[in-house]
Scaffold this motif. Structure first.
Motif, PDB file in Angstrom:
ATOM      1  N   ARG A  76      81.550  49.978  88.432  1.00 17.89           N
ATOM      2  CA  ARG A  76      82.416  49.635  88.514  1.00 17.89           C
ATOM      3  C   ARG A  76      81.679  47.711  88.425  1.00 17.89           C
ATOM      4  O   ARG A  76      82.566  47.124  88.631  1.00 17.89           O
ATOM      5  CB  ARG A  76      81.998  49.422  90.453  1.00 17.89           C
ATOM      6  N   LEU A  77      80.376  48.196  88.072  1.00 10.32           N
ATOM      7  CA  LEU A  77      79.849  46.573  87.453  1.00 10.32           C
ATOM      8  C   LEU A  77      80.164  46.220  86.522  1.00 10.32           C
ATOM      9  O   LEU A  77      80.161  44.787  85.490  1.00 10.32           O
ATOM     10  CB  LEU A  77      78.580  46.628  88.106  1.00 10.32           C
ATOM     11  N   GLY A  78      80.115  47.156  85.394  1.00  9.19           N
ATOM     12  CA  GLY A  78      80.447  46.859  84.018  1.00  9.19           C
ATOM     13  C   GLY A  78      78.374  46.361  83.353  1.00  9.19           C
ATOM     14  O   GLY A  78      77.951  46.514  84.096  1.00  9.19           O
ATOM     15  N   SER A  79      78.380  47.354  81.952  1.00 10.91           N
ATOM     16  CA  SER A  79      77.358  47.078  81.955  1.00 10.91           C
ATOM     17  C   SER A  79      76.238  45.631  81.909  1.00 10.91           C
ATOM     18  O   SER A  79      75.378  45.467  82.142  1.00 10.91           O
ATOM     19  CB  SER A  79      77.401  46.583  80.393  1.00 10.91           C
ATOM     20  N   GLU A  80      77.152  44.551  81.597  1.00 15.16           N
ATOM     21  CA  GLU A  80      76.433  42.856  81.565  1.00 15.16           C
ATOM     22  C   GLU A  80      75.534  42.995  83.475  1.00 15.16           C
ATOM     23  O   GLU A  80      74.787  43.131  82.654  1.00 15.16           O
ATOM     24  CB  GLU A  80      77.308  42.064  81.746  1.00 15.16           C
ATOM     25  N   ARG A  81      76.496  42.482  84.193  1.00  8.01           N
ATOM     26  CA  ARG A  81      76.286  42.781  86.120  1.00  8.01           C
ATOM     27  C   ARG A  81      75.488  43.745  85.917  1.00  8.01           C
ATOM     28  O   ARG A  81      73.857  44.034  86.652  1.00  8.01           O
ATOM     29  CB  ARG A  81      77.817  43.600  86.646  1.00  8.01           C
ATOM     30  N   ALA A  82      75.346  45.664  85.301  1.00 15.76           N
ATOM     31  CA  ALA A  82      74.409  46.593  85.706  1.00 15.76           C
ATOM     32  C   ALA A  82      72.852  46.574  85.072  1.00 15.76           C
ATOM     33  O   ALA A  82      71.915  47.239  86.050  1.00 15.76           O
ATOM     34  CB  ALA A  82      75.276  47.609  85.491  1.00 15.76           C
ATOM     35  N   ASN A  83      72.748  44.988  83.867  1.00 14.75           N
ATOM     36  CA  ASN A  83      71.933  45.348  83.372  1.00 14.75           C
ATOM     37  C   ASN A  83      70.618  44.087  84.920  1.00 14.75           C
ATOM     38  O   ASN A  83      69.655  43.947  84.142  1.00 14.75           O
ATOM     39  CB  ASN A  83      71.364  44.912  81.894  1.00 14.75           C
ATOM     40  N   GLN A  84      71.360  43.785  85.122  1.00 17.48           N
ATOM     41  CA  GLN A  84      70.840  42.523  86.436  1.00 17.48           C
ATOM     42  C   GLN A  84      70.741  42.958  88.003  1.00 17.48           C
ATOM     43  O   GLN A  84      70.446  42.247  89.536  1.00 17.48           O
ATOM     44  CB  GLN A  84      71.690  41.159  86.879  1.00 17.48           C
ATOM     45  N   ALA A  85      70.174  44.915  87.382  1.00 17.32           N
ATOM     46  CA  ALA A  85      69.927  45.067  88.895  1.00 17.32           C
ATOM     47  C   ALA A  85      68.996  45.472  88.596  1.00 17.32           C
ATOM     48  O   ALA A  85      67.457  45.808  88.689  1.00 17.32           O
ATOM     49  CB  ALA A  85      70.251  46.859  88.260  1.00 17.32           C
ATOM     50  N   TRP A  86      68.578  45.033  91.162  1.00 15.07           N
ATOM     51  CA  TRP A  86      67.731  44.558  91.396  1.00 15.07           C
ATOM     52  C   TRP A  86      66.146  43.944  90.612  1.00 15.07           C
ATOM     53  O   TRP A  86      65.053  44.693  90.588  1.00 15.07           O
ATOM     54  CB  TRP A  86      67.000  46.539  91.748  1.00 15.07           C
ATOM     55  N   ARG A  87      66.527  43.121  90.973  1.00 13.86           N
ATOM     56  CA  ARG A  87      65.431  42.512  89.872  1.00 13.86           C
ATOM     57  C   ARG A  87      63.756  41.780  90.682  1.00 13.86           C
ATOM     58  O   ARG A  87      63.467  40.534  90.751  1.00 13.86           O
ATOM     59  CB  ARG A  87      66.375  40.936  89.435  1.00 13.86           C
ATOM     60  N   THR A  88      63.663  43.048  91.937  1.00 13.02           N
ATOM     61  CA  THR A  88      62.570  42.606  92.515  1.00 13.02           C
ATOM     62  C   THR A  88      60.833  42.408  91.538  1.00 13.02           C
ATOM     63  O   THR A  88      60.507  40.925  91.394  1.00 13.02           O
ATOM     64  CB  THR A  88      61.455  43.567  92.269  1.00 13.02           C
TER      65      THR A  88
END
Length: 558
Positions: free
Chosen positions: A412-424
């Motif tokens: 749903r997000l697409g790769s660019e935004r999925a690569n910004q996942a849960w930036r702990t």
């Protein structure tokens, strides 16, 4: 040094994680009146043990600050976690087969009782429309209510829709909605809580006594996993306080609860005043403090608030019809010095909440942003500039997204935004407070597994699974702090440290979380759980019998 009287408990260990630095120290912890009276070396213990009511030696086990889950729903969650657990099933045919087996083995007359399930992964629909055609041929004419894994949507049968009188034309206080088919008829999907409530209000409910008993068992299980407390971010059941009071009449809660009632879209000034009046209500191990707000829904259901639409053309709206109404509610509670924590998943939702917090005049009140699933650098900078605390759930990343982006969330997000996942890691490195938790029942509550996943970015015990954005992994210390000192900072209070004067909340585990491999720590036995100086879980004898290289005497009271 003068010892206070009485000393309720002294615990000896060769591995006390002492002070803010979590320095491994050999010695003892003395507890009096729910507080840590002293942390010292073993050779100086005589004056403390001489007047102690109880003395325990846990040998080489590690004494940690008490673990606290920053996000749980122990009462409202029981309404979600009903019936068949569909968690982990990602194939449509597999879900249908599981439902068919469950329906066949669950005695009820067709059309006269309800079938419940929960934990449904929307990945089963692939790119197809989410609808109740899933039930065709297996639950025809049945009353069925299934909650999706994120808790923000439900799939119900046509019979359930008819019984509840759902038409799809209802006006809701939030941007949640009833899913419709191509003919404008309800298709079984109910998005967000306002829509779910259209059917929830006609569901049969367990008896009050059963709910009280089930809550007691749940809190006991949480204590067995090492939790000493949790922040309950809802007031979903109208009789929440009555349930807690009834449980306390039967004995003590196994863990402490900090309750932050939610203020939902459509809240009036009278609603805000009522929630303000609730602050300070308390029992022996529960108290009401703080407020939960919700800026958006979830990415998986297309109800998050993104700057740009997801790949389905969805997730473009906040949950509040007027987002400024949420900002006004936060300002109201800020002026009364009541901390808030706001659900914000999409990048635009997080940005709005961060800017709202940043615009508030500083008065010492800490406000927190919950979830933060995908954000660009610019929004991360807004969080830091605002001085907002954050709270994330590592297992939401590890269990419900995949490194290859084949899961529903990533697609749903697409790769660019999925690569910004849960930036702990990026949040911690930038100086943000990062508390950790489970969001139970959305994910399992065991803190050992979550601390492990925070370090590995994959499910605990699954080295075969490729990590999701491994550069965002937390160190062992940061992961432990997320359940201890960072939690307390996220609510604007001091705590989560083993030192003189601190609250006597302790989690004693067999292996040191700072030096043990994450997957091994996920399985480490909990030896003691100590809440306000009282031992609520004591597994010393059972563990001693099961560990060949650890003498039983190491775990016997002195």
């Amino acid at each position: 040094m003068t010892t206070p009287e009485p000393i309720d408990l002294v615990i000896f260990s060769s591995g006390i994680l002492h002070g803010e630095a979590l320095t491994k120290t050999a010695g003892f912890v003395a507890i009096s009146h729910g507080r840590i009276a002293h942390v010292g070396r073993a050779e100086a213990a005589d004056e403390w043990t001489a007047q102690a009511n109880q003395v325990i030696d846990v040998g080489d086990a590690t004494v940690c600050p008490g673990l606290i889950d920053a996000h749980i729903h122990p009462i409202h969650g029981a309404e979600i976690a009903r019936g068949l657990d569909l968690g982990g099933i990602t194939g449509l045919d597999d879900v249908r087969a599981a439902l068919a087996r469950y329906a066949a083995s669950t005695p009820h007359a067709v059309g006269s009782d309800w079938l419940f399930a929960w934990g449904l992964d929307p990945a089963i629909f692939g790119d197809a429309v989410f609808d109740n055609s899933l039930f065709d041929g297996i639950l025809d004419d049945e009353l069925a209510f299934i909650t999706l894994f994120d808790g923000h949507a439900s799939l119900v049968s046509d019979a359930a829709l008819k019984l509840a009188g759902v038409t799809g034309t209802e006006e809701l206080p939030s941007t949640g909605y009833v899913g419709l088919d191509q003919h404008g008829r309800p298709n079984g999907m109910l998005y967000e809580m306002a829509a779910q409530e259209l059917v929830r209000r006609v569901l049969p409910q367990p008896s009050f006594e059963r709910r009280v008993d089930e809550l007691g068992k749940l809190l006991r299980s949480m204590a067995e996993s090492g939790l000493v407390a949790g922040q309950m971010l809802d007031f979903g059941a109208p009789d929440t306080l009555e349930v807690l009071e009834a449980l306390e009449r039967k004995g003590e809660l196994a863990i402490r609860l900090r309750i932050s009632p939610w203020v939902m879209p459509g809240a009036t000034e009278d609603d805000l005043e009522a929630m303000l009046a609730m602050q300070g209500r308390h029992g022996r191990r529960w108290h009401v403090h703080g407020i939960k707000l919700m800026m958006d829904g979830t990415i998986d259901n297309g109800t998050a608030w993104l700057f740009d639409a997801d790949t389905h053309g969805e997730s473009l709206h906040p949950l509040w019809h007027d987002p400024e109404a949420l900002a006004a509610a936060m300002k109201f509670f800020h002026e009364h010095r009541i901390p808030t924590t706001t659900h914000a998943i999409g990048d635009q939702a997080v940005s709005f909440v961060a800017r709202t917090i940043g615009a508030l005049p500083k008065n010492g009140t800490v406000h927190r942003i919950e979830h933060i699933e995908s954000i660009p650098d610019s929004v991360l900078a807004e969080i830091i500039s605002a001085g907002a605390a954050t709270s994330l759930q590592p297992t939401h990343c590890a269990l419900y997204s995949r490194a290859d982006h084949t899961d529903n969330w990533s697609r749903r997000l697409g790769s660019e935004r999925a690569n910004q996942a849960w930036r702990t890691r990026d949040l911690r490195d930038a100086g943000a407070i990062v508390a950790l938790g489970s969001d139970w029942p959305i994910a399992p509550f065991d803190p050992r597994a979550i601390i492990a996943s925070a370090q590995t970015r994959r499910p605990a015990g699954r080295p075969d699974v490729e990590p999701v954005q491994p550069q965002q992994a937390l160190s062992a210390r940061a992961a432990l702090e997320g359940y201890t000192s960072q939690y307390w900072r996220s609510v604007g209070e001091e705590g989560g440290i083993v030192e003189s004067g601190a609250r006597a909340d302790l989690t004693v585990v067999l292996h040191n979380p700072l030096t043990t491999a994450p997957d091994d720590f996920a399985e480490t036995p909990v030896i003691l759980t100590v809440v306000d100086g009282e031992i609520v879980v004591d597994n010393r004898r059972a563990i001693a019998k099961g560990i060949a290289d650890l003498s039983e005497e190491s775990f016997q009271p002195v």
